[in-house]
Design a protein around this motif. Structure first.
Motif, PDB file in Angstrom:
ATOM      1  N   PHE A 110     -14.416  -0.885 -63.152  1.00  0.00           N
ATOM      2  CA  PHE A 110     -15.665  -0.383 -62.695  1.00  0.00           C
ATOM      3  C   PHE A 110     -16.534  -1.233 -61.764  1.00  0.00           C
ATOM      4  O   PHE A 110     -17.172  -0.670 -61.167  1.00  0.00           O
ATOM      5  N   SER A 111     -15.868  -2.330 -62.363  1.00  0.00           N
ATOM      6  CA  SER A 111     -17.125  -3.896 -61.572  1.00  0.00           C
ATOM      7  C   SER A 111     -17.037  -3.417 -60.149  1.00  0.00           C
ATOM      8  O   SER A 111     -17.541  -4.592 -59.538  1.00  0.00           O
ATOM      9  N   VAL A 112     -16.310  -3.559 -59.873  1.00  0.00           N
ATOM     10  CA  VAL A 112     -15.401  -4.117 -58.052  1.00  0.00           C
ATOM     11  C   VAL A 112     -14.926  -2.775 -57.514  1.00  0.00           C
ATOM     12  O   VAL A 112     -14.599  -1.704 -57.324  1.00  0.00           O
ATOM     13  N   THR A 113     -15.586  -2.833 -56.197  1.00  0.00           N
ATOM     14  CA  THR A 113     -15.590  -1.721 -55.083  1.00  0.00           C
ATOM     15  C   THR A 113     -13.859  -2.059 -54.526  1.00  0.00           C
ATOM     16  O   THR A 113     -13.485  -3.756 -54.238  1.00  0.00           O
ATOM     17  N   ALA A 114     -13.289  -1.372 -54.377  1.00  0.00           N
ATOM     18  CA  ALA A 114     -11.548  -1.684 -54.004  1.00  0.00           C
ATOM     19  C   ALA A 114     -11.849  -2.497 -52.492  1.00  0.00           C
ATOM     20  O   ALA A 114     -12.594  -1.602 -51.534  1.00  0.00           O
ATOM     21  N   ASP A 115     -10.266  -3.102 -52.803  1.00  0.00           N
ATOM     22  CA  ASP A 115     -10.681  -3.628 -50.999  1.00  0.00           C
ATOM     23  C   ASP A 115      -9.749  -2.746 -50.560  1.00  0.00           C
ATOM     24  O   ASP A 115      -9.003  -2.976 -48.909  1.00  0.00           O
ATOM     25  N   ARG A 116      -8.350  -2.012 -51.121  1.00  0.00           N
ATOM     26  CA  ARG A 116      -7.136  -1.443 -50.763  1.00  0.00           C
ATOM     27  C   ARG A 116      -7.376   0.598 -50.632  1.00  0.00           C
ATOM     28  O   ARG A 116      -7.525  -0.117 -52.598  1.00  0.00           O
ATOM     29  N   CYS A 117      -7.237   1.431 -50.504  1.00  0.00           N
ATOM     30  CA  CYS A 117      -6.567   2.474 -51.203  1.00  0.00           C
ATOM     31  C   CYS A 117      -5.545   2.668 -50.389  1.00  0.00           C
ATOM     32  O   CYS A 117      -6.022   2.765 -49.034  1.00  0.00           O
ATOM     33  N   ASP A 118      -4.083   3.897 -50.408  1.00  0.00           N
ATOM     34  CA  ASP A 118      -3.414   3.971 -49.970  1.00  0.00           C
ATOM     35  C   ASP A 118      -3.569   5.715 -50.334  1.00  0.00           C
ATOM     36  O   ASP A 118      -3.429   6.289 -51.747  1.00  0.00           O
ATOM     37  N   LEU A 119      -3.370   6.465 -48.832  1.00  0.00           N
ATOM     38  CA  LEU A 119      -2.958   7.777 -49.331  1.00  0.00           C
ATOM     39  C   LEU A 119      -1.569   8.101 -49.038  1.00  0.00           C
ATOM     40  O   LEU A 119      -1.220   7.250 -47.563  1.00  0.00           O
ATOM     41  N   ASN A 120      -1.456   8.907 -49.244  1.00  0.00           N
ATOM     42  CA  ASN A 120       0.136  10.621 -49.098  1.00  0.00           C
ATOM     43  C   ASN A 120      -0.199  11.246 -47.876  1.00  0.00           C
ATOM     44  O   ASN A 120      -0.770  12.385 -48.673  1.00  0.00           O
ATOM     45  N   LEU A 178      -0.783   5.859 -45.580  1.00  0.00           N
ATOM     46  CA  LEU A 178      -1.670   5.650 -45.163  1.00  0.00           C
ATOM     47  C   LEU A 178      -1.915   4.480 -45.976  1.00  0.00           C
ATOM     48  O   LEU A 178      -3.335   4.301 -46.865  1.00  0.00           O
ATOM     49  N   THR A 179      -2.696   3.161 -45.666  1.00  0.00           N
ATOM     50  CA  THR A 179      -3.941   2.270 -46.110  1.00  0.00           C
ATOM     51  C   THR A 179      -5.057   1.524 -45.380  1.00  0.00           C
ATOM     52  O   THR A 179      -4.683   1.530 -44.561  1.00  0.00           O
ATOM     53  N   VAL A 180      -5.456   2.101 -46.511  1.00  0.00           N
ATOM     54  CA  VAL A 180      -7.377   1.474 -45.850  1.00  0.00           C
ATOM     55  C   VAL A 180      -8.056   1.055 -46.687  1.00  0.00           C
ATOM     56  O   VAL A 180      -7.612  -0.050 -47.603  1.00  0.00           O
ATOM     57  N   SER A 181      -8.233   0.015 -45.284  1.00  0.00           N
ATOM     58  CA  SER A 181      -8.907  -1.729 -45.823  1.00  0.00           C
ATOM     59  C   SER A 181     -10.359  -2.098 -46.057  1.00  0.00           C
ATOM     60  O   SER A 181     -11.119  -0.590 -44.999  1.00  0.00           O
ATOM     61  N   ALA A 182     -10.747  -2.544 -46.656  1.00  0.00           N
ATOM     62  CA  ALA A 182     -12.300  -2.666 -47.610  1.00  0.00           C
ATOM     63  C   ALA A 182     -12.745  -4.126 -47.667  1.00  0.00           C
ATOM     64  O   ALA A 182     -11.829  -5.197 -48.207  1.00  0.00           O
ATOM     65  N   ASP A 183     -14.256  -4.796 -47.617  1.00  0.00           N
ATOM     66  CA  ASP A 183     -14.232  -6.284 -48.331  1.00  0.00           C
ATOM     67  C   ASP A 183     -14.378  -5.446 -49.316  1.00  0.00           C
ATOM     68  O   ASP A 183     -15.549  -4.831 -50.133  1.00  0.00           O
ATOM     69  N   SER A 184     -13.776  -5.937 -50.757  1.00  0.00           N
ATOM     70  CA  SER A 184     -14.099  -5.989 -52.139  1.00  0.00           C
ATOM     71  C   SER A 184     -15.201  -6.813 -52.638  1.00  0.00           C
ATOM     72  O   SER A 184     -16.635  -7.289 -52.079  1.00  0.00           O
ATOM     73  N   GLY A 185     -16.488  -6.144 -53.320  1.00  0.00           N
ATOM     74  CA  GLY A 185     -17.201  -6.423 -53.986  1.00  0.00           C
ATOM     75  C   GLY A 185     -17.942  -6.400 -55.599  1.00  0.00           C
ATOM     76  O   GLY A 185     -16.747  -5.278 -55.760  1.00  0.00           O
ATOM     77  N   HIS A 186     -18.704  -6.621 -55.764  1.00  0.00           N
ATOM     78  CA  HIS A 186     -19.240  -6.538 -57.174  1.00  0.00           C
ATOM     79  C   HIS A 186     -20.481  -5.121 -56.841  1.00  0.00           C
ATOM     80  O   HIS A 186     -21.005  -5.011 -56.179  1.00  0.00           O
ATOM     81  N   SER A 187     -19.402  -4.181 -57.685  1.00  0.00           N
ATOM     82  CA  SER A 187     -20.827  -2.877 -58.338  1.00  0.00           C
ATOM     83  C   SER A 187     -21.689  -2.782 -58.324  1.00  0.00           C
ATOM     84  O   SER A 187     -22.590  -2.138 -57.468  1.00  0.00           O
ATOM     85  N   GLY A 188     -22.128  -3.771 -58.813  1.00  0.00           N
ATOM     86  CA  GLY A 188     -23.369  -4.116 -58.928  1.00  0.00           C
ATOM     87  C   GLY A 188     -24.072  -5.338 -58.310  1.00  0.00           C
ATOM     88  O   GLY A 188     -25.672  -5.388 -58.166  1.00  0.00           O
ATOM     89  N   SER A 189     -23.635  -5.697 -57.269  1.00  0.00           N
ATOM     90  CA  SER A 189     -24.290  -6.599 -56.542  1.00  0.00           C
ATOM     91  C   SER A 189     -25.466  -6.261 -55.671  1.00  0.00           C
ATOM     92  O   SER A 189     -25.452  -4.349 -55.210  1.00  0.00           O
TER      93      SER A 189
END
Length: 395
Positions: free
Chosen positions: A252-262, A191-202
């Protein structure tokens, strides 16, 4: 039984040589362990040949002994690749020891399933002189690529145009209390979960893919699955869903724009692959409605095997259970939770019936300090020997 006891020393000796050749699935070169078997088979004048996968890789050996009378083919199957060693420092002895201490054969593969591979080779050697009196034929499959889940050796056997499709298969997994006649199936997907990436300190709040995926794990873990079957139900096991891997993000500084689950769903006749996929898609749709993302969650099916189950009166289960009973062993028919080559066989056109376990008692299977108890080896050998004779009508 006396013959089986005499045979045990030779069975153990070959098994020791196999254990001393590491053959971890997907890690080691399989040639050394298969070469030991090739040498033994050639030395005993047993007809055999190599099996290769579509890429030309060696994935097993096949022994074929044709009988003098017409009849079905029956197959004995034992894998000679193994699970990984894990933390070798946690072992009390080397994983490739291959020695005998306190009545146990020690080392990775002792239980699963190099001892069975050796025993099946010896049974083939026993039957070779009486082949002319056999009705049908016997194949012995010595396969690798089993512990990877790819089942490359078994697949090569089934795809081989020169190999007869067997009427049934007996797989030499260990354990002496049961004859395993069934197993849950599986449906697996990424399962591929998407999101908008961004700076974790924004200053702008960004809900990253890892956070969205965490919510999806919660939804999957709490999904409504059927419970245990009603008392007296034949299959006897419920379905099960597990999230087995999560991959996403870095640093640490970037929120992920993709995460995969098995996701691994173990299926039953009452909750099949369609039900599994429907449940997972429902959870993904709930996530996308609750926590909006830039794209819908993508579901990529990876594998699908049906559950299987033989009745105790069906072959080859009946021959194995009858042989055990004749030896005074009180074994029961069991449906196992883990999937195995029996599921692959069940998925073939028309289905190929299989038993997936009867063997010596063991400890440490797939864990540390794997070892197989040898006191019961003569009984196990005699049971398989008698069952094969019954199936081949060769007594």
């Amino acid at each position: 039984m006396a013959h089986a006891a005499t045979r045990s020393a030779s069975v153990i000796e070959l098994a020791q040589e196999l254990i001393r050749r590491p053959s971890r699935g997907g890690i080691d070169d399989y040639t050394p362990v298969l070469s030991v078997l090739e040498g033994w088979l050639a030395g005993h004048a047993l007809p055999h040949r190599r099996l290769h996968d579509e890429a030309g890789q060696l994935v097993g050996l096949l022994v074929e002994i044709a009988g003098g009378r017409p009849g079905p083919w029956w197959t004995l199957d034992a894998c000679v690749d193994t699970a990984s060693f894990g933390d070798e420092e946690a072992w009390a002895f080397p994983p490739t020891a291959g020695d005998i201490v306190d009545g146990f054969l020690r080392g990775r593969g002792a239980a699963d399933s190099k001892l069975a591979a050796s025993a099946f080779c010896h049974i083939a050697a026993d039957l070779m002189p009486r082949a002319g009196r056999m009705g049908g034929a016997l194949a012995v499959l010595l396969d690798v690529d089993e512990h990877t889940g790819g089942f490359g050796g078994a697949r090569a056997y089934l795809a081989d145009p020169d190999a007869a499709i067997p009427a049934g298969v007996m797989i030499g997994y260990p354990g002496m209390d049961d004859v395993v006649v069934g197993g849950r199936g599986l449906w697996r997907a990424t399962l591929t979960v998407s999101a908008d990436s961004g700076h974790s300190g924004s200053s702008r709040r960004v809900l990253g893919a890892v956070s969205r995926a965490a919510r999806l794990v919660q939804l999957l873990d709490t999904a409504d699955l059927p419970g245990l079957p009603a008392a007296g139900a034949e299959f006897g096991l419920p379905p099960k869903l597990s999230v087995t891997a999560v991959h996403g993000g870095e640093g640490f500084s970037v929120t992920a724009d993709r995460c995969d689950l098995n996701v691994d769903v173990r299926t039953t006749p009452a909750f099949d692959a369609y039900d599994a996929e429907t449940l997972v898609r429902k959870a993904a749709a709930e996530l996308d409605a609750e926590l909006l993302g830039p794209a819908p969650t993508r579901i990529t099916p990876i594998a699908c095997w049906p559950p299987f189950q033989l009745q105790p009166h069906e072959q080859p289960a009946a021959a194995l259970m009858d042989a055990a009973a004749s030896m005074g062993l009180a074994v029961r028919a069991k449906t196992a939770g883990p999937s195995n080559i029996g599921n692959l066989l069940a998925g073939q056109a028309g289905g190929i019936p299989a038993t997936a376990g009867f063997g010596v008692p063991y400890e440490g299977l797939h864990g540390i300090d794997e070892r197989a108890r040898l006191a019961e080896l003569p009984q196990v050998y005699a049971v398989y020997h008698r069952a094969v004779l019954q199936l081949l009508d060769a007594r």
